[in-house]
Every structure is written in structure tokens, then in C-alpha cells.
Design a protein around this motif. Structure first.
Motif, PDB file in Angstrom:
ATOM      1  N   LYS A  56      63.153 117.070  90.945  1.00 40.10           N
ATOM      2  CA  LYS A  56      62.839 116.833  89.497  1.00 40.10           C
ATOM      3  C   LYS A  56      62.151 115.196  89.734  1.00 40.10           C
ATOM      4  CE  LYS A  56      66.489 118.990  86.963  1.00 40.10           C
ATOM      5  NZ  LYS A  56      67.645 118.742  85.751  1.00 40.10           N
ATOM      6  N   GLN A  57      61.076 115.406  89.208  1.00 38.71           N
ATOM      7  CA  GLN A  57      60.122 113.985  89.272  1.00 38.71           C
ATOM      8  C   GLN A  57      60.351 113.132  87.833  1.00 38.71           C
ATOM      9  OE1 GLN A  57      58.185 113.418  91.611  1.00 38.71           O
ATOM     10  NE2 GLN A  57      58.274 115.016  92.895  1.00 38.71           N
ATOM     11  N   LEU A  58      60.361 111.903  88.050  1.00 36.74           N
ATOM     12  CA  LEU A  58      60.358 110.793  86.913  1.00 36.74           C
ATOM     13  C   LEU A  58      59.135 111.355  85.894  1.00 36.74           C
ATOM     14  CD1 LEU A  58      61.326 107.771  88.703  1.00 36.74           C
ATOM     15  CD2 LEU A  58      62.742 109.112  86.965  1.00 36.74           C
ATOM     16  N   LEU A  59      59.269 111.464  84.706  1.00 37.32           N
ATOM     17  CA  LEU A  59      58.187 111.362  83.788  1.00 37.32           C
ATOM     18  C   LEU A  59      57.611 110.215  83.718  1.00 37.32           C
ATOM     19  CD1 LEU A  59      60.116 113.161  80.583  1.00 37.32           C
ATOM     20  CD2 LEU A  59      58.417 114.223  82.055  1.00 37.32           C
ATOM     21  N   LEU A  94      62.789 102.161  91.287  1.00 38.48           N
ATOM     22  CA  LEU A  94      61.624 103.308  90.961  1.00 38.48           C
ATOM     23  C   LEU A  94      61.050 102.960  89.836  1.00 38.48           C
ATOM     24  CD1 LEU A  94      63.905 106.320  91.978  1.00 38.48           C
ATOM     25  CD2 LEU A  94      62.261 105.339  93.505  1.00 38.48           C
ATOM     26  N   ARG A  95      61.692 102.461  88.644  1.00 37.56           N
ATOM     27  CA  ARG A  95      61.254 102.365  87.323  1.00 37.56           C
ATOM     28  C   ARG A  95      62.005 101.845  86.344  1.00 37.56           C
ATOM     29  NH1 ARG A  95      58.307 107.447  85.412  1.00 37.56           N
ATOM     30  NH2 ARG A  95      57.172 106.902  87.242  1.00 37.56           N
ATOM     31  N   TYR A  96      61.628 101.287  85.224  1.00 37.71           N
ATOM     32  CA  TYR A  96      62.389 100.678  84.131  1.00 37.71           C
ATOM     33  C   TYR A  96      62.426 101.803  83.154  1.00 37.71           C
ATOM     34  CZ  TYR A  96      62.458  95.819  85.774  1.00 37.71           C
ATOM     35  OH  TYR A  96      62.575  94.678  86.574  1.00 37.71           O
ATOM     36  N   ILE A 133      67.830 110.106  75.960  1.00 32.44           N
ATOM     37  CA  ILE A 133      66.529 110.306  76.403  1.00 32.44           C
ATOM     38  C   ILE A 133      66.324 111.222  77.802  1.00 32.44           C
ATOM     39  CG2 ILE A 133      64.981 108.545  77.687  1.00 32.44           C
ATOM     40  CD1 ILE A 133      66.612 106.234  76.424  1.00 32.44           C
ATOM     41  N   LYS A 134      64.973 111.708  77.607  1.00 33.75           N
ATOM     42  CA  LYS A 134      64.561 112.604  78.493  1.00 33.75           C
ATOM     43  C   LYS A 134      63.671 111.795  79.503  1.00 33.75           C
ATOM     44  CE  LYS A 134      62.193 117.057  79.469  1.00 33.75           C
ATOM     45  NZ  LYS A 134      63.137 117.688  80.575  1.00 33.75           N
ATOM     46  N   TYR A 135      63.897 111.759  80.752  1.00 34.17           N
ATOM     47  CA  TYR A 135      63.205 110.736  81.635  1.00 34.17           C
ATOM     48  C   TYR A 135      62.462 111.613  82.726  1.00 34.17           C
ATOM     49  CZ  TYR A 135      67.273 110.354  84.525  1.00 34.17           C
ATOM     50  OH  TYR A 135      68.542 110.400  85.246  1.00 34.17           O
ATOM     51  N   LEU A 136      63.357 112.969  83.299  1.00 33.11           N
ATOM     52  CA  LEU A 136      63.024 113.772  84.344  1.00 33.11           C
ATOM     53  C   LEU A 136      62.169 114.884  83.824  1.00 33.11           C
ATOM     54  CD1 LEU A 136      66.022 113.419  86.572  1.00 33.11           C
ATOM     55  CD2 LEU A 136      63.914 112.385  86.988  1.00 33.11           C
ATOM     56  N   GLN A 137      61.359 115.524  84.639  1.00 34.30           N
ATOM     57  CA  GLN A 137      60.436 116.617  84.467  1.00 34.30           C
ATOM     58  C   GLN A 137      61.311 117.988  84.204  1.00 34.30           C
ATOM     59  OE1 GLN A 137      57.301 117.117  87.336  1.00 34.30           O
ATOM     60  NE2 GLN A 137      56.193 115.444  86.257  1.00 34.30           N
TER      61      GLN A 137
END
Length: 564
Positions: free
Chosen positions: A291-294, A526-528, A560-564
């Protein structure tokens, strides 16, 4: 002629006399010397402060850059405000009065560390990834050749059922196939050429960094520029689709009945490739889907818990219900979709449950810091599982094997350790690294949180150290993550709640910066995630990789949805 296999064993000779064996080295001029030639080397150039060291200690002396303002003076300090090296005369001239200064050697060490890290990233991740991309392109081109060949064969076979009058049509369609194939292969070949060029550029970059690592010339080191950011952005993946040949029955108008080709296409997918990692997860059956990060995470829902005081913890009972706990003795179960309270549990001692977890059976687990116990709740009945002596429990989590991991501090607050329990039996204690130094800092003001990753690593948020400490299943230190330089509010990293997802990402709250850090299983940032968080504290993940964040002050839980 000297055997090349043993040539490296030949003794090195003096650079001056070229006969005697090397014993000394001038770190200023980078010249190898025998003992007899040291004086000769000094007298040859009296303008330099020659630094003579034993040959085995060569390059141990840093070469400071000369001052551009004051001739023959070396710059051993660095002005952070002016971003330039400065010498002693520069400092006494009051030109840099009140400016923040650093020792040049510290600047050198920081630069060297960055170069080493970027060299490792290029060598261990980026370069192998581009090699894999090139191999993938070559394999897909070979497959295209085969599949287009099969397509031509199908057309030919169908054409043999027709007579000479359709030979022209057969040739026409095959020509279209050939043209489509050439178009796609040319596009892929161009993409492959670009990838191979980048591979060559990356190799040059690696060689540049390796040269820099072996160099102790500060001026040369500072002049090095890095292109690693350019290579981190992986190329789009070109996706090809084949035309289809649909044969028709032999009747009516030949051109329509013989069959036709559908169109082909090449699609560029920027998420087609992923960076190669050196850490392999243990074999635990089939791997989870990637799954990729949104690009832009979204808040799915917000649950108002109604706590009067601070909200600390959240943990998923299922994809429909969550347990929460705050600054009172009550743990509450909420329906996610309805946002309503299902039931409440009050601790046996009437004290605050410092942390909560859910076992595979669905039973709630909580730690009672004041009472020194770890407890389970089954059918609304509380059972004491662990009672500690001389230690107090803080964070708790369940493992994939059904055990409990408990992070605890000593009564005098000078020691911290992680203990694995099977039921009430201690199986493992994790406290020190290979050198006997503590893995975790003492004297934590607030709670310590703990979780187990998909690769069975044990991850602890150490607030006092400002770090996420990750050890493997055997308790051996893998890495410490101490935050990311570009913090959202530019304040020190202060981790609290911690959790992991199906991709082995590690997510931890950064209380000071009002966000969540996402790092990979090897500690790479990777990300905030911020999503307008209000003093986030506790974290958990459901089975669909949705993130739940408990917010301290407004007592809300965000999904929170953060993955595809």
C-alpha cells in the motif's frame, strides 16, 4: 613482472628518495616519508606547518582551510550566521561579534556523517533499485517480444484459413502489429537508456562520496554537492498494454469479418517502483499487499469521548469499536460509526490506567502504575495478571504470539526495561545494548509506549531521550530514530503514542510538533501527518490500516486514512 595477485603486499617506498621503506607521513602535504627524509621535507618548504605522523596514522590530522582575509592563517572556527570559515584574526576583529560559532571540526564531522549516510543510501538502496528497474524493463521488453510474436502467430493462423484474396489484408494487419510493437519498444528502450544513464550517474555520485569519505581536506569536503534528492524521486513506471486480435467468421465483407486489432498503450505510473530495502521481514506466511502513502491523508470521522480531563490512549477492539482511557480511573468503549459510548470499566484500584491494549481474544489489558500491576478485563471482570516488585509498569502491548510486552521503570526511577510475559511468567528482559549501556533513558515524566512491528521488532517511544528505540526480537538494538530535521513547528522531537501498520511502517506521535511521524522499518523518515491535530497523544491502527489518534486536550479521537 610482478604477480598482480600479490602486488598489494609490496612495501611502500618513500616519495622523496624512492628507495627506503615508508615509516612516516606528512598530513599537511600528504607525502609518504622514510625517517631519513623527514628533515629534508621540512626544509624544502618552511612556509607550511608540517604535521608529521606515523604512516599508520596518516590522514588523522584535519587540513583546515586557509583564511581568505588573513593570509597564512587557518580557519579552525565556523561562523554559522555568515556561513563561512573564520580564523582567530577574524574573531578578534569584532566582525563576527555576537554570531553563533562552531568548531570547524564539528562542521567537518557533521558533513562527513551526512555524506556517509547519503553514500550508504545510494549504495545500499538507490543504486540496487535502479538496477532492478533496468532488469524489470529488460524482462518486460523480452516478454513483449514474445507476446507480440504470439499475437502475430494468431493472426497468421487465422489468415491461413482464408485464401489469396486476403493476403493483402493479413500483411496490413501484421504491419500494424509491427508498428505498435516498435513504438512501444522504442518508448521502453528510451526509458531504459534514461535509467541506465541514471545508474551511471549514481555510480559517479557513489565514487564522489567514497573519495570524500577518504579525504580529510575540509575545503574539498565543503565544496561537495549532493544530488541524492534527485535520485530519491524514482521514475514513473511505463505500463504497456497489448492490442487484441478478434477473428471473424468467413462471411460477408472480408475487411470487417477477418478481424481487427484493438489499440495498444503505454501508461506512466509514478507509484510503479518502490525503493529497495536491505532488511528482510521474517517469513510469516504470505506477504501483505503493498500500500502506498496517500498524497493527502483524510480525516474519516471524529469521535467525541466526553472525558472531563486529558485523553491519553486509544486501542482498537475491532474495526467498529475502540477502547479509550484518560486522566481518570475509567476506560471507555466507543462505537466508531455511531460515536456512542458502549460501556465503561473502572480500574480495580481506582487509579488511572496508564496504558491499554487488546489481546487476540478481545480481552482488554491495562497497566496500573500506582498499584504495580498489569490486569486483564474479561466479561467485565478484572483479573490481576502481573504484580511487580521494585518496578512499576508503564506501556503495554500484545505480540503476534499472544505474549505481553511491558515497559517498566524501577522504584527509584533510575532504570527502564522491557519485559516479555507469557501469562504471568517472565520470558525475556531487554534493558542493555551489546556494550552494556542502557537502551532506554530513566526518569520519564510521562508514559512510555511500546508496540511490536510486523517484522517482530520491538519499538519504544522514549520521550526523555527524544527517540524511538527499535530492537529486534532478540533484544539487539537496530536503530534509534530521533526525529526529522524539517519539524513542522521547528521544536524538538518529543514522541508519545506509537503503533505500526501492515507495511511495517512505524508511526509515532510528536507532541511538540502536533503531528505523527511515519518511518519505515529501517528508521528512514517517510512523511508527517498533521490533519489539524490538537495535541495528539495516543495511537492505534485497525485491520484496514486506518489510524486512530487520541487528542489530549479536546478529548477527541480522529480516524485518519493515510494509505491507498
Amino acid at each position: 613482472m610482478m604477480d598482480p595477485r600479490t602486488s598489494a603486499q609490496d612495501l611502500m617506498r618513500c616519495d622523496l628518495c624512492e628507495t627506503a621503506v615508508v615509516q612516516m607521513h606528512c598530513d599537511t602535504c600528504l607525502v609518504n616519508l622514510c625517517t631519513a627524509c623527514v628533515g629534508k621535507h621540512f626544509s624544502a618548504d618552511l612556509s607550511k606547518p608540517h604535521k608529521i605522523v606515523d604512516f599508520q596514522d596518516r590522514k588523522s590530522t584535519p587540513i583546515y582551510p586557509g583564511c581568505k582575509t588573513h593570509d597564512k592563517e587557518q580557519c579552525e572556527m565556523y561562523c554559522n550566521k555568515c556561513d563561512i570559515p573564520v580564523c582567530l584574526s577574524c574573531l578578534t576583529s569584532n566582525q563576527h561579534l555576537g554570531h553563533e560559532l562552531s568548531k570547524f571540526l564539528e562542521v567537518f564531522n557533521e558533513k562527513m556523517e551526512i555524506i556517509k549516510q547519503e553514500h550508504n543510501e545510494l549504495n545500499d538502496k538507490i543504486y540496487p533499485t535502479y538496477q532492478d528497474i533496468a532488469s524489470d524493463l529488460q524482462n518486460r521488453m523480452s516478454q513483449l517480444e514474445k507476446e507480440y510474436g504470439d499475437l502475430s502467430t494468431a493472426i497468421t493462423k487465422h489468415g491461413e484459413d482464408w485464401h489469396r484474396e486476403i493476403d493483402k489484408l493479413v500483411k496490413k494487419l501484421k504491419a500494424e502489429v509491427h508498428e505498435m510493437k516498435n513504438t512501444q519498444l522504442q518508448t521502453l528502450q528510451k526509458h531504459l537508456d534514461e535509467i541506465n544513464q541514471k545508474i551511471s550517474d549514481i555510480k559517479d555520485e557513489i565514487n564522489k562520496f567514497e573519495t570524500a569519505i577518504d579525504c580529510n581536506d575540509l575545503s574539498k569536503l565543503l565544496s561537495i554537492t549532493s544530488n541524492v534528492l534527485l535520485y530519491r524521486n524514482l521514475p514513473h513506471k511505463i505500463m504497456s498494454s497489448l492490442p487484441k486480435f478478434t477473428p471473424g467468421k468467413i462471411q460477408g465483407e472480408l475487411c470487417k469479418l477477418f478481424g481487427a486489432l484493438s489499440s495498444s498503450s503505454l501508461i506512466s505510473d509514478k507509484h510503479g517502483y518502490s525503493m529497495k530495502t536491505t532488511q528482510k521481514s521474517p517469513e510469516t506466511g504470505s506477504s501483505p499487499p503493498v500500500k502506498q502513502l496517500l498524497d493527502k491523508p483524510e480525516t474519516v470521522t471524529t469521535i467525541h469521548t466526553g472525558y472531563r480531563d486529558n485523553l491519553y490512549n486509544v486501542v482498537c477492539l475491532s474495526d467498529e469499536e475502540i477502547w479509550t482511557s484518560g486522566y481518570d480511573s475509567t476506560t471507555k468503549l466507543y462505537s466508531i460509526n455511531q460515536g456512542s459510548l458502549v460501556k465503561s470499566i473502572t480500574t480495580k484500584s481506582g487509579k488511572i490506567p496508564l496504558d491499554i491494549a487488546v489481546k487476540k481474544s478481545g480481552d482488554l489489558v491495562y497497566t496500573d502504575y500506582k498499584d504495580r500491576t498489569v490486569n486483564t478485563v474479561k466479561n467485565e471482570k478484572i483479573e490481576e495478571v502481573i504484580r511487580l516488585q521494585n518496578w512499576k509498569p508503564k506501556g503495554v502491548c500484545t505480540t503476534s504470539s499472544g505474549d505481553l510486552l511491558v515497559i517498566m521503570v524501577s522504584d527509584d526511577d533510575t532504570q527502564t526495561k522491557v519485559v516479555c510475559y507469557s501469562g504471568s511468567t517472565e520470558k525475556q528482559s531487554i534493558q542493555f545494548d551489546d556494550k552494556g549501556k542502557p537502551l532506554y533513558s530513566p526518569r520519564s515524566l510521562y508514559n512510555r509506549y511500546i508496540t511490536e512491528n510486523e517484522n517482530l521488532d520491538i519499538c519504544v517511544s522514549d520521550d526523555r531521550a527524544g527517540a524511538v528505540v527499535v530492537v529486534n526480537q532478540a533484544g539487539k538494538l537496530r536503530f534509534r530514530y530521533t526525529g526529522h530535521t524539517a519539524a513542522l513547528k521547528n521544536t524538538p522531537f518529543y514522541p508519545r503514542g506509537i503503533t505500526t501498520d501492515s507495511q511495517s511502517h512505524i508511526l509515532t506521535v510528536d507532541v511538540n510538533n502536533y503531528c505523527v511521524h511515519i518511518i519505515d522499518q529501517d528508521g528512514q523518515f517517510l512523511r508527517y501527518l498533521d490533519c489539524g491535530l490538537s495535541r495528539p497523544w495516543g495511537l492505534c491502527i485497525d485491520t484496514n490500516d486506518n489510524l486512530f489518534v487520541a487528542q489530549l486536550w479536546n478529548k477527541h479521537v480522529k480516524k485518519i486514512k493515510y494509505l491507498q
